[in-house]
Design an enzyme around this catalytic site. Structure first.
Site, PDB file in Angstrom:
ATOM      1  NE  ARG A 262     -11.077   8.618 -70.259  1.00  0.00           N
ATOM      2  CZ  ARG A 262     -12.402   8.718 -70.272  1.00  0.00           C
ATOM      3  NH1 ARG A 262     -13.125   7.752 -69.738  1.00  0.00           N
ATOM      4  NH2 ARG A 262     -12.998   9.758 -70.809  1.00  0.00           N
ATOM      5  NE  ARG A 277     -13.417  -0.571 -66.540  1.00  0.00           N
ATOM      6  CZ  ARG A 277     -14.143   0.465 -66.128  1.00  0.00           C
ATOM      7  NH1 ARG A 277     -13.588   1.661 -66.064  1.00  0.00           N
ATOM      8  NH2 ARG A 277     -15.401   0.306 -65.779  1.00  0.00           N
ATOM      9  CD  GLU A 349     -20.189   5.950 -68.900  1.00  0.00           C
ATOM     10  OE1 GLU A 349     -19.568   6.865 -69.454  1.00  0.00           O
ATOM     11  OE2 GLU A 349     -19.885   5.495 -67.778  1.00  0.00           O
ATOM     12  CB  SER A 352     -20.707  10.290 -69.495  1.00  0.00           C
ATOM     13  OG  SER A 352     -21.031  10.868 -68.254  1.00  0.00           O
ATOM     14  NE  ARG A 391     -16.978   1.361 -72.297  1.00  0.00           N
ATOM     15  CZ  ARG A 391     -17.187   1.476 -70.994  1.00  0.00           C
ATOM     16  NH1 ARG A 391     -18.373   1.867 -70.550  1.00  0.00           N
ATOM     17  NH2 ARG A 391     -16.226   1.215 -70.126  1.00  0.00           N
TER      18      ARG A 391
END
Length: 430
Positions: A262, A277, A349, A352, A391
């Site tokens: 990403r 991130r 988070e 999801s 994560r």
């Protein structure tokens, strides 16, 4: 992608549903384009019929020796042929405009998705576990003495730039063990089918799941037109692209462990420290293809699959349902699972899970054949992290940390680490 027939039948309901997501009324623009497109199609069909009739009459006039009528009809055929071509070209251009407009409109929220403007309006569903109370000030993952030798950001910056990491030694092994544990759990206990897929895909695959055309800046395109997947949602969901499945084969539940890429466009300055991130990371992704009647229940099932991984690791978490203003482009309803990170003293988070209804299936033309007979119907798609591996590594390291910078590892990982139970302060496993 939206059903143009449904918009024609209930334009007010369509606009009302989009208003819940903060989108201004748009059915009028859609229907104007649709009416113009259908008008051109009708005009082309009418001109084509007239051309066909005149073509038949040309031969008859020639046979009769009526030269004047022959020339008139031949000219009429030529005129109608040109008219048909013009109308067809205009219809095609209008169809492209309509399709582009529909492709850029987000999915309609599920009836039980809460309304709201942003993340402040998300609704907590439940919590599991109690955050550990430390008798010292807990550190963030990249600050732990035992982690520092195995998490090299400077080397990664030399190799690739910012927001990359090189994992080494024990830390790399723990990261690998987490992915293997997740896969085994989903396959052996949750009944998902393990799948290995490419990370380079054609643009139409990104279009099918909604990453294109609107969100191209969030991903990476290669010089030959391939795209690096932001998640295995793209490949797993598109296994049904252009297919018509038997109803008996549903639900189709899949899981894949892949690299993900990403660009993180628009997130400059956020979470730049550590590996929270990154541009390149790993995920264990779940995807389900279901009958429309069962997709909402499948969302709850997939959420439990992801939550179960955290429970086995002994990591406290909370699950929230996203409000309409915070939900992703293709989702009808989304459950975010947030794991407790003591180094940040907050929940972040880690998964999801979303149900998309037939939104992606229409873009992909993915259908199923009803067992009772009748026309094929669009299936429903769901996707969710099960979990984000990096994560999860952060959560394991921070929650298991000791005052000396060592880390006690979750019991379920010991078998994947050759019986080792501890990341020592010197960066080795023991």
């Amino acid at each position: 992608m939206h059903d143009i027939r449904a918009i024609r039948d209930t334009p007010d309901a369509f606009d009302a549903a989009l208003a819940r997501r903060g989108v201004a009324p748009i059915s009028g623009e859609i229907l104007t384009l649709d009416e113009a497109r259908r008008g051109r199609i009708h005009a082309a069909e009418t001109a084509q019929a007239e051309q066909n009739r005149a073509s038949k009459e040309v031969g008859a006039a020639k046979a009769k020796g009526d030269e004047a009528e022959f020339e008139r009809l031949r000219a009429l055929v030529a005129d109608k042929k040109a008219e048909v071509a013009t109308m067809q070209a205009e219809a095609k251009a209008l169809d492209t405009q309509l399709n582009d407009l529909l492709m850029g409109i987000p999915n309609l929220p599920h009836a039980d998705t809460p309304d709201g403007a942003d993340e402040a309006d998300n609704v907590e569903m439940h919590r599991w576990g109690t955050p550990r109370v430390f008798d010292f000030t807990p550190k963030e993952h990249y600050e732990l003495t035992g982690v520092v030798p195995g998490m090299d950001f400077e080397l990664a910056a030399k190799l690739s730039g910012s927001r990359f990491v090189v994992l080494k030694g024990a830390v790399a092994r723990i990261h690998r063990a987490l992915a293997q544990f997740m896969l085994d759990t989903h396959v052996d206990e949750n009944g998902l089918s393990e799948t290995w897929t490419p990370v380079l895909v054609r643009p139409e695959m990104m279009l099918g799941t909604g990453q294109l055309p609107k969100f191209g800046e969030d991903s990476y395109e290669t010089t030959n037109g391939w795209w690096l997947v932001p998640t295995a949602e793209v490949t797993l969901t598109n296994t049904a692209n252009g297919e018509t499945l038997d109803e008996a084969s549903l639900p189709r539940r899949m899981v894949a462990h892949t690299q993900c890429f990403r660009s993180e466009a628009g997130s400059a300055g956020r979470d730049t420290a550590g590996m929270l991130r990154q541009h390149q990371f790993e995920k264990v992704e779940m995807v389900s293809l279901t009958h429309p009647d069962h997709s909402r229940a499948e969302l709850d099932r997939m959420t439990r699959c992801a939550e179960g991984v955290l429970e086995k690791l002994g990591l406290a978490y909370r699950t929230v349902v996203l409000c309409t203003g915070d939900m992703g482009f293709g989702a009808q309803r989304t459950h975010d699972i947030e794991v407790w990170l003591p180094g940040q003293d907050t929940y972040r988070e880690i998964s999801s899970v979303s149900v998309c209804g037939d939104f992606q299936a229409r873009r992909m033309n993915a259908r199923f054949k009803p067992a009772a007979g009748g026309k094929p119907e669009f299936l429903h798609t769901l996707n969710g992290s099960g979990l984000a591996v990096g994560r999860c590594l952060i959560a394991v390291l921070e929650n298991g940390q000791n005052a000396d910078g060592s880390v006690r590892l979750p019991d379920v990982l010991h078998g994947y680490l050759g019986g080792k139970t501890m990341l020592q302060a010197d960066g080795t496993l023991a």
